[in-house]
Write a protein that holds these residues in place. Structure first.
Motif, PDB file in Angstrom:
ATOM      1  N   LEU A   1      -3.098   3.263  11.738  1.00  0.00           N
ATOM      2  CA  LEU A   1      -3.099   3.624  10.395  1.00  0.00           C
ATOM      3  C   LEU A   1      -4.323   2.631   9.880  1.00  0.00           C
ATOM      4  N   VAL A   2      -5.186   3.083   8.737  1.00  0.00           N
ATOM      5  CA  VAL A   2      -5.958   2.041   7.807  1.00  0.00           C
ATOM      6  C   VAL A   2      -5.743   2.465   6.378  1.00  0.00           C
ATOM      7  N   SER A   3      -5.695   1.454   5.799  1.00  0.00           N
ATOM      8  CA  SER A   3      -5.892   1.636   4.231  1.00  0.00           C
ATOM      9  C   SER A   3      -7.116   2.620   3.852  1.00  0.00           C
ATOM     10  N   GLU A   4      -6.698   3.183   2.752  1.00  0.00           N
ATOM     11  CA  GLU A   4      -7.871   3.894   2.107  1.00  0.00           C
ATOM     12  C   GLU A   4      -9.020   3.348   1.880  1.00  0.00           C
ATOM     13  N   CYS A   5      -8.922   2.057   1.398  1.00  0.00           N
ATOM     14  CA  CYS A   5     -10.038   1.209   1.073  1.00  0.00           C
ATOM     15  C   CYS A   5     -10.639   0.276   2.249  1.00  0.00           C
ATOM     16  N   THR A   6      -9.701   0.494   3.514  1.00  0.00           N
ATOM     17  CA  THR A   6     -10.309   0.164   4.672  1.00  0.00           C
ATOM     18  C   THR A   6      -9.882  -1.397   4.803  1.00  0.00           C
ATOM     19  N   GLU A   7      -9.398  -2.060   3.889  1.00  0.00           N
ATOM     20  CA  GLU A   7      -9.255  -3.515   4.048  1.00  0.00           C
ATOM     21  C   GLU A   7      -8.074  -3.770   4.950  1.00  0.00           C
TER      22      GLU A   7
ATOM     23  N   TYR B   1       0.745  -1.202   0.044  1.00  0.00           N
ATOM     24  CA  TYR B   1       0.140  -0.027   0.074  1.00  0.00           C
ATOM     25  C   TYR B   1       0.974   1.318  -0.082  1.00  0.00           C
ATOM     26  N   PRO B   2       0.639   2.067  -0.855  1.00  0.00           N
ATOM     27  CA  PRO B   2       1.558   3.372  -1.038  1.00  0.00           C
ATOM     28  C   PRO B   2       1.509   4.306   0.111  1.00  0.00           C
ATOM     29  N   HIS B   3       0.022   4.484   0.778  1.00  0.00           N
ATOM     30  CA  HIS B   3      -0.154   5.133   1.725  1.00  0.00           C
ATOM     31  C   HIS B   3      -1.440   4.767   2.614  1.00  0.00           C
ATOM     32  N   ALA B   4      -1.610   5.278   3.700  1.00  0.00           N
ATOM     33  CA  ALA B   4      -2.586   5.030   4.810  1.00  0.00           C
ATOM     34  C   ALA B   4      -3.213   6.329   5.325  1.00  0.00           C
ATOM     35  N   ILE B   5      -4.390   6.123   5.920  1.00  0.00           N
ATOM     36  CA  ILE B   5      -5.145   7.254   6.776  1.00  0.00           C
ATOM     37  C   ILE B   5      -4.518   7.161   8.247  1.00  0.00           C
ATOM     38  N   VAL B   6      -4.211   8.065   8.771  1.00  0.00           N
ATOM     39  CA  VAL B   6      -4.090   7.985  10.552  1.00  0.00           C
ATOM     40  C   VAL B   6      -5.544   8.165  10.912  1.00  0.00           C
ATOM     41  N   CYS B   7      -5.663   7.113  11.736  1.00  0.00           N
ATOM     42  CA  CYS B   7      -7.105   7.185  12.483  1.00  0.00           C
ATOM     43  C   CYS B   7      -7.021   7.333  14.041  1.00  0.00           C
ATOM     44  N   SER B   8      -5.957   7.090  14.581  1.00  0.00           N
ATOM     45  CA  SER B   8      -5.825   7.264  15.826  1.00  0.00           C
ATOM     46  C   SER B   8      -4.275   7.564  16.285  1.00  0.00           C
ATOM     47  N   LEU B   9      -3.885   8.406  17.227  1.00  0.00           N
ATOM     48  CA  LEU B   9      -2.700   8.984  17.371  1.00  0.00           C
ATOM     49  C   LEU B   9      -1.917   8.028  18.660  1.00  0.00           C
ATOM     50  N   PHE B  10      -3.013   7.704  19.582  1.00  0.00           N
ATOM     51  CA  PHE B  10      -2.610   7.157  20.933  1.00  0.00           C
ATOM     52  C   PHE B  10      -3.891   6.061  21.276  1.00  0.00           C
TER      53      PHE B  10
ATOM     54  N   ILE C   1       1.268  13.340   3.256  1.00  0.00           N
ATOM     55  CA  ILE C   1       1.238  13.622   1.854  1.00  0.00           C
ATOM     56  C   ILE C   1       0.017  13.947   1.253  1.00  0.00           C
ATOM     57  N   GLY C   2      -0.998  14.457   2.408  1.00  0.00           N
ATOM     58  CA  GLY C   2      -2.286  14.706   1.853  1.00  0.00           C
ATOM     59  C   GLY C   2      -3.327  14.698   3.209  1.00  0.00           C
ATOM     60  N   THR C   3      -4.597  14.881   2.877  1.00  0.00           N
ATOM     61  CA  THR C   3      -5.506  14.911   3.879  1.00  0.00           C
ATOM     62  C   THR C   3      -6.652  13.952   3.484  1.00  0.00           C
ATOM     63  N   ALA C   4      -7.157  13.252   3.908  1.00  0.00           N
ATOM     64  CA  ALA C   4      -8.446  12.321   3.781  1.00  0.00           C
ATOM     65  C   ALA C   4      -9.583  12.931   3.416  1.00  0.00           C
ATOM     66  N   SER C   5     -10.476  12.900   2.704  1.00  0.00           N
ATOM     67  CA  SER C   5     -11.848  13.279   2.595  1.00  0.00           C
ATOM     68  C   SER C   5     -12.734  12.964   3.905  1.00  0.00           C
ATOM     69  N   ASP C   6     -13.701  13.584   4.311  1.00  0.00           N
ATOM     70  CA  ASP C   6     -14.372  13.420   5.517  1.00  0.00           C
ATOM     71  C   ASP C   6     -15.094  11.860   5.075  1.00  0.00           C
ATOM     72  N   LYS C   7     -15.485  11.686   3.993  1.00  0.00           N
ATOM     73  CA  LYS C   7     -16.151  10.236   3.691  1.00  0.00           C
ATOM     74  C   LYS C   7     -15.143   9.179   3.964  1.00  0.00           C
ATOM     75  N   VAL C   8     -13.814   9.529   3.458  1.00  0.00           N
ATOM     76  CA  VAL C   8     -12.736   8.409   3.794  1.00  0.00           C
ATOM     77  C   VAL C   8     -12.409   8.033   5.003  1.00  0.00           C
ATOM     78  N   LEU C   9     -12.471   9.249   5.710  1.00  0.00           N
ATOM     79  CA  LEU C   9     -12.010   9.077   7.152  1.00  0.00           C
ATOM     80  C   LEU C   9     -12.953   8.528   8.088  1.00  0.00           C
ATOM     81  N   HIS C  10     -14.435   8.799   7.710  1.00  0.00           N
ATOM     82  CA  HIS C  10     -15.464   8.249   8.434  1.00  0.00           C
ATOM     83  C   HIS C  10     -15.426   6.597   8.115  1.00  0.00           C
ATOM     84  N   GLU C  11     -14.942   6.074   7.108  1.00  0.00           N
ATOM     85  CA  GLU C  11     -15.367   4.620   6.702  1.00  0.00           C
ATOM     86  C   GLU C  11     -13.904   4.076   7.224  1.00  0.00           C
ATOM     87  N   CYS C  12     -12.736   4.626   7.243  1.00  0.00           N
ATOM     88  CA  CYS C  12     -11.570   4.097   8.073  1.00  0.00           C
ATOM     89  C   CYS C  12     -11.780   3.968   9.557  1.00  0.00           C
ATOM     90  N   ILE C  13     -12.583   5.117  10.065  1.00  0.00           N
ATOM     91  CA  ILE C  13     -12.774   5.171  11.528  1.00  0.00           C
ATOM     92  C   ILE C  13     -13.841   3.989  12.062  1.00  0.00           C
TER      93      ILE C  13
END
Length: 90
Positions: free
Chosen positions: A39-45, A26-35, A59-71
């Motif tokens: 990290l969760v992959s953008e497709c959440t798998e 996976y080239p990147h992931a979304i930060v879902c928690s700091l403590f 390298i960027g910021t996740a959209s609200d929709k993607v962050l919601h799915e990852c959380i």
């Protein structure tokens, strides 16, 4: 190195330590928690929790929709409580 926050899209600094599973890199992931740091992959798998914040660049910021799915992925896994999400609300 920038301070990470929930919703950041991050990529590994070291190419020898990629985000991967047994069959895919996976080239990147979304930060879902700091403590704890999760990290969760953008497709959440995929989910990673055994990495450290200093190993990643933002390298960027996740959209609200993607962050919601990852959380929701980590909530379903019971890996994190709502209080650990730093104010994130569905």
């Amino acid at each position: 190195m920038a301070t990470l926050k929930v919703g950041d899209i991050v990529a590994p600094i070291d190419p020898n330590r990629p985000l991967m599973c047994s069959t895919k890199v996976y080239p990147h992931a979304i930060v879902c928690s700091l403590f704890p740091f999760i990290l969760v992959s953008e497709c959440t798998e995929m989910r990673w929790s055994k990495r450290e914040q200093h190993q990643f660049n933002v390298i960027g910021t996740a959209s609200d929709k993607v962050l919601h799915e990852c959380i929701n992925r980590i909530k379903r896994d019971h890996k994190i409580s709502t209080t650990q999400l730093g104010g994130f609300r569905n």
